[in-house]
Design an enzyme around this catalytic site. Structure first.
Site, short mmCIF file in Angstrom:
data_model
loop_
_atom_site.label_atom_id
_atom_site.label_comp_id
_atom_site.label_asym_id
_atom_site.label_seq_id
_atom_site.Cartn_x
_atom_site.Cartn_y
_atom_site.Cartn_z
N ASP A 103 0.80 -1.23 0.00
CA ASP A 103 0.00 0.00 0.00
C ASP A 103 0.83 1.28 0.00
O ASP A 103 0.28 2.38 0.03
CB ASP A 103 -0.97 0.01 1.20
CG ASP A 103 -0.25 -0.17 2.53
OD1 ASP A 103 0.93 -0.59 2.55
OD2 ASP A 103 -0.88 0.11 3.57
N GLU A 159 11.47 -4.13 12.35
CA GLU A 159 12.60 -3.48 11.66
C GLU A 159 13.83 -3.50 12.56
O GLU A 159 14.93 -3.85 12.13
CB GLU A 159 12.26 -2.01 11.33
CG GLU A 159 11.08 -1.82 10.40
CD GLU A 159 9.73 -1.73 11.11
OE1 GLU A 159 9.66 -2.05 12.33
OE2 GLU A 159 8.74 -1.34 10.46
#
Ligand code: UGA
Ligand code: MN
Length: 338
Positions: free
Chosen positions: A164, A247
């Site tokens: 997205d 992350e």
């Protein structure tokens, strides 16, 4: 210059149902089954941007990893992304879908673009489904990491590109020469609408991001790229199921030091990727009797296609009655369709 017979330095020999583990000897938890639905290493694009494909043959390959999941926006999101990626040479698209079974509609869609790709089914383990927040896209990225490992790919560049986000084509030229780990700003992240390394004298010295939470690397998944030559030196590479910390823990698992980071995007002054978000809704149900969904009108074929894409389905018994109108007045289905 030597001719390279294949576009990509390996053959697609992976089995369709491979339950192999990677790094089982080192106890690393990248051990989900890897289900390949379809794949093609062939690049069928003739021209990319303003040059024939062969003009790019010497560039390192970018492995673009896209987690995706079924919802009514899935197909339009992937189409929009594909029409960006079509402009990017030497790109291998790893699309990992968060569901048990292989979606044959996706197979057809992905193979149609002519971009080298692998489509895998990588469902989130059921124990995480109900957790809030859930580790979104993690099983998918882990599957892609396993794919890279099983293919023994030790050159090129890895980038995690959600389905997205919005990508500037210059992002790809910037990250392609990544030596270890490159980083750059991501627009539209959280409260500050940006997440960005702080750069002084061409070096990353700190991070600006509204959610620190003890993270050594407070960056978004879209804010970095990794050299696979570098990553392959770290057999403990991992992306754990820890929402918010994917992350950070991934970058910790590859032994990164702050002075090694390569800032991109004119020393992190330009936004080359945007964390755009689309509303996600369940597939719609519209009450429209199946007896009218035959060849007498367009609606039968249209709703069959919407169903395949997970956008909407027609039902005899459920959902709001489809309003069909003429001259501003709703009409009965039989009046228009029989
Ligand atoms: C933010 C970060 O930008 C993501 O990189 C990170 O994975 C995510 O948070 C998270 O850790 O939850 P955000 O826009 O909030 O992203 O999340 P989504 O875009 O909804 O999901 C991230 C990716 O995972 C997308 O590519 C999405 O298609 C996929 N996803 C999402 C799944 O595969 N399964 C899900 O159930 C939800
Ligand atoms: Mn997103």
């Amino acid at each position: 210059m030597q001719m390279i017979p294949h576009d990509y330095p390996f053959k697609a020999t992976i089995s369709k149902r491979n339950h192999g583990r990677i790094h089982s000897t080192t106890g690393i938890a990248l051990n989900e089954p890897l289900h390949i639905c379809s794949e093609s290493p062939e690049d069928r694009r003739v021209y990319i941007q303003d040059k024939p494909r062969s003009a790019y043959a010497q560039l390192p390959v970018i492995y673009f990893v896209t987690p995706t999941y079924p919802r009514r926006e899935q197909i339009p999101e992937l189409k929009r992304l594909a029409y960006t990626l079509l402009h990017v040479p030497r790109l291998y698209w790893l699309v990992a879908n968060d569901q048990e079974r292989c979606d044959t509609f996706l197979d057809t869609l992905l193979s149609g673009f002519g971009i080298p790709y692998a489509h895998m089914a990588s469902p989130m383990p059921s124990e995480f489904r109900k957790s809030k927040p859930a580790p979104r896209g993690v099983a998918n990225r882990r599957a892609a990491l396993q794919w890279l490992h099983q293919q023994n790919i030790t050159n090129g560049v890895l980038y995690f590109g959600d389905d997205d986000n919005t990508y500037d084509l210059r992002l790809f030229s910037e990250i392609r020469q990544t030596q270890r780990v490159s980083m750059f700003p991501v627009g539209l992240i959280a409260e500050y609408a940006v997440s960005v390394p702080v750069v002084r004298d061409g070096k990353v010295v700190a991070f600006l991001d509204s959610w620190v939470a003890g993270r050594r690397w407070p960056v978004d998944m879209a804010g970095f790229a990794v050299s696979l030559a570098y990553m392959s030196q770290y057999p403990n590479v991992n992306m754990p199921y820890k929402p918010g910390y994917e992350e950070d823990l991934f970058l910790r698992s590859i032994g990164l030091r702050i002075d090694q980071i390569e800032p991109k995007g004119a020393n992190c002054t330009e936004i080359l990727v945007w964390h755009t978000q689309t509303k996600n809704k369940k597939s719609a149900v519209v009450r429209l009797n199946s007896e009218f969904l035959d060849g007498r009108s367009n609606l039968g074929a249209l709703f069959r296609s919407l169903k395949l894409m997970g956008v909407a389905s027609a039902s005899d018994t459920e959902g709001p009655v489809a309003m069909i109108s003429k001259n501003g007045k709703t009409k009965s289905h039989s009046y228009i369709l029989s």
